[in-house]
Design a protein around this motif. Structure first.
Motif, PDB file in Angstrom:
ATOM      1  N   ALA A   1      -0.862 -10.359  -7.057  1.00  0.00           N
ATOM      2  CA  ALA A   1      -0.911  -9.057  -7.714  1.00  0.00           C
ATOM      3  C   ALA A   1      -2.011  -8.187  -7.124  1.00  0.00           C
ATOM      4  N   PHE A   2      -3.153  -8.814  -6.821  1.00  0.00           N
ATOM      5  CA  PHE A   2      -4.281  -8.093  -6.226  1.00  0.00           C
ATOM      6  C   PHE A   2      -3.917  -7.554  -4.844  1.00  0.00           C
ATOM      7  N   MET A   3      -3.293  -8.393  -4.026  1.00  0.00           N
ATOM      8  CA  MET A   3      -2.903  -7.983  -2.687  1.00  0.00           C
ATOM      9  C   MET A   3      -1.822  -6.910  -2.726  1.00  0.00           C
ATOM     10  N   GLN A   4      -0.909  -7.032  -3.677  1.00  0.00           N
ATOM     11  CA  GLN A   4       0.133  -6.014  -3.802  1.00  0.00           C
ATOM     12  C   GLN A   4      -0.472  -4.669  -4.193  1.00  0.00           C
ATOM     13  N   GLU A   5      -1.442  -4.720  -5.119  1.00  0.00           N
ATOM     14  CA  GLU A   5      -2.127  -3.495  -5.531  1.00  0.00           C
ATOM     15  C   GLU A   5      -2.896  -2.885  -4.362  1.00  0.00           C
TER      16      GLU A   5
ATOM     17  N   ILE B   1      -1.610   1.500   1.077  1.00  0.00           N
ATOM     18  CA  ILE B   1      -1.727   1.492   2.536  1.00  0.00           C
ATOM     19  C   ILE B   1      -0.368   1.672   3.187  1.00  0.00           C
ATOM     20  N   TRP B   2       0.632   0.898   2.722  1.00  0.00           N
ATOM     21  CA  TRP B   2       1.971   1.025   3.298  1.00  0.00           C
ATOM     22  C   TRP B   2       2.537   2.412   3.040  1.00  0.00           C
ATOM     23  N   LEU B   3       2.323   2.944   1.832  1.00  0.00           N
ATOM     24  CA  LEU B   3       2.839   4.274   1.518  1.00  0.00           C
ATOM     25  C   LEU B   3       2.154   5.337   2.370  1.00  0.00           C
ATOM     26  N   SER B   4       0.848   5.212   2.552  1.00  0.00           N
ATOM     27  CA  SER B   4       0.114   6.167   3.389  1.00  0.00           C
ATOM     28  C   SER B   4       0.617   6.135   4.824  1.00  0.00           C
TER      29      SER B   4
ATOM     30  N   ILE C   1       1.178   8.240  -8.665  1.00  0.00           N
ATOM     31  CA  ILE C   1       1.986   7.237  -9.348  1.00  0.00           C
ATOM     32  C   ILE C   1       1.927   5.950  -8.525  1.00  0.00           C
ATOM     33  N   PRO C   2       1.291   4.888  -9.040  1.00  0.00           N
ATOM     34  CA  PRO C   2       1.176   3.623  -8.283  1.00  0.00           C
ATOM     35  C   PRO C   2       2.535   3.111  -7.816  1.00  0.00           C
ATOM     36  N   GLY C   3       2.619   2.801  -6.541  1.00  0.00           N
ATOM     37  CA  GLY C   3       3.854   2.287  -5.970  1.00  0.00           C
ATOM     38  C   GLY C   3       4.870   3.346  -5.628  1.00  0.00           C
ATOM     39  N   VAL C   4       4.594   4.592  -6.001  1.00  0.00           N
ATOM     40  CA  VAL C   4       5.553   5.680  -5.744  1.00  0.00           C
ATOM     41  C   VAL C   4       4.919   6.784  -4.902  1.00  0.00           C
ATOM     42  N   THR C   5       3.793   7.331  -5.374  1.00  0.00           N
ATOM     43  CA  THR C   5       3.148   8.420  -4.636  1.00  0.00           C
ATOM     44  C   THR C   5       1.659   8.171  -4.404  1.00  0.00           C
TER      45      THR C   5
END
Length: 227
Positions: free
Chosen positions: A8-12, A17-20, A180-184
């Motif tokens: 969960a920590f690594m996903q957070e 980073i991936w979105l950026s 928005i976490p995981g979205v924006t």
């Protein structure tokens, strides 16, 4: 339990980073194409009002990010023709989507690419381009095989700087795309929220990540300029 917490920590940590990187890559491609074409078109062309046109193109570089974000909301919001058309076509507004982050990145990064491309094409020997045309090359062939290679150093510098600017965009993205976490949620907005909530460990990890990425890109620019 510990493994789940680590995952969960690594996903957070990795999600912004991936979105950026996705936002910076897509906006970078758009900016490179637009900046190169417009830079070439205006490099040597003189016309009445050119100064006004170039000032408008460069304006996002000096405007406060909040102003850029506000203008994007006005242009792409539900009350605008463009915003209503987008909502009608895609059945949802573009605001608070990751595409909004792409648009914000394009707007703020474009001036860097345009200025670099324009400077690069101005340094190209006009006689070489004319010689290619005399030998039968079309405008597109002259552009692709003569102008672009000769201006490649400045084009590469502009591309990397634009990518770095898109990667670090914060103000306009926060207003137009939200957080928005995981979205924006991009790296800069994630750092802001982490710092605001007192999560210094995660904030430092994101700061180090974006510093490494930015340092690497700037190093490439400096090495290419010194060649």
């Amino acid at each position: 339990m510990d493994l789940q917490l680590n995952n969960a920590f690594m996903q957070e940590f990795l999600s912004p980073i991936w979105l950026s990187l996705k936002v910076a890559t897509i906006s970078g491609v758009i900016v490179i194409i637009m900046g190169t074409l417009i830079g070439k078109a205006l490099a040597r062309r003189k016309f009445k009002g050119k100064a006004v046109v170039e000032t408008i193109l460069m304006l996002p570089m000096v405007l406060p990010p909040t102003v850029v974000g506000f203008l994007l909301i006005v242009v792409f919001g539900k009350n605008s023709i463009i915003g209503q058309a987008i909502e009608w076509i895609f059945n949802q507004p573009i605001i608070f989507t990751w595409w909004a982050a792409v648009i914000a990145a394009v707007v703020v990064a474009f001036p860097l690419m345009y200025q670099s491309a324009k400077s690069g094409f101005q340094e190209v020997d006009h006689d070489i381009e004319e010689a290619a045309r005399i030998d039968g090359a079309s405008e597109w062939k002259t552009f692709l095989f003569i102008s672009v290679p000769l201006a490649s150093k400045m084009l590469l510098a502009g591309s990397i700087l634009s990518f770095a600017r898109a990667l670090g965009e914060f103000g306009a993205t926060l207003m137009f795309a939200g957080n928005i976490p995981g979205v924006t949620q991009t790296i800069p907005t994630a750092i802001y929220i982490a710092l605001d909530s007192g999560n210094m460990v995660m904030a430092w990890m994101w700061v180090i990540a974006i510093m490494i990425l930015s340092f690497g890109m700037m190093l490439i620019v400096r090495m290419k300029q010194d060649e």
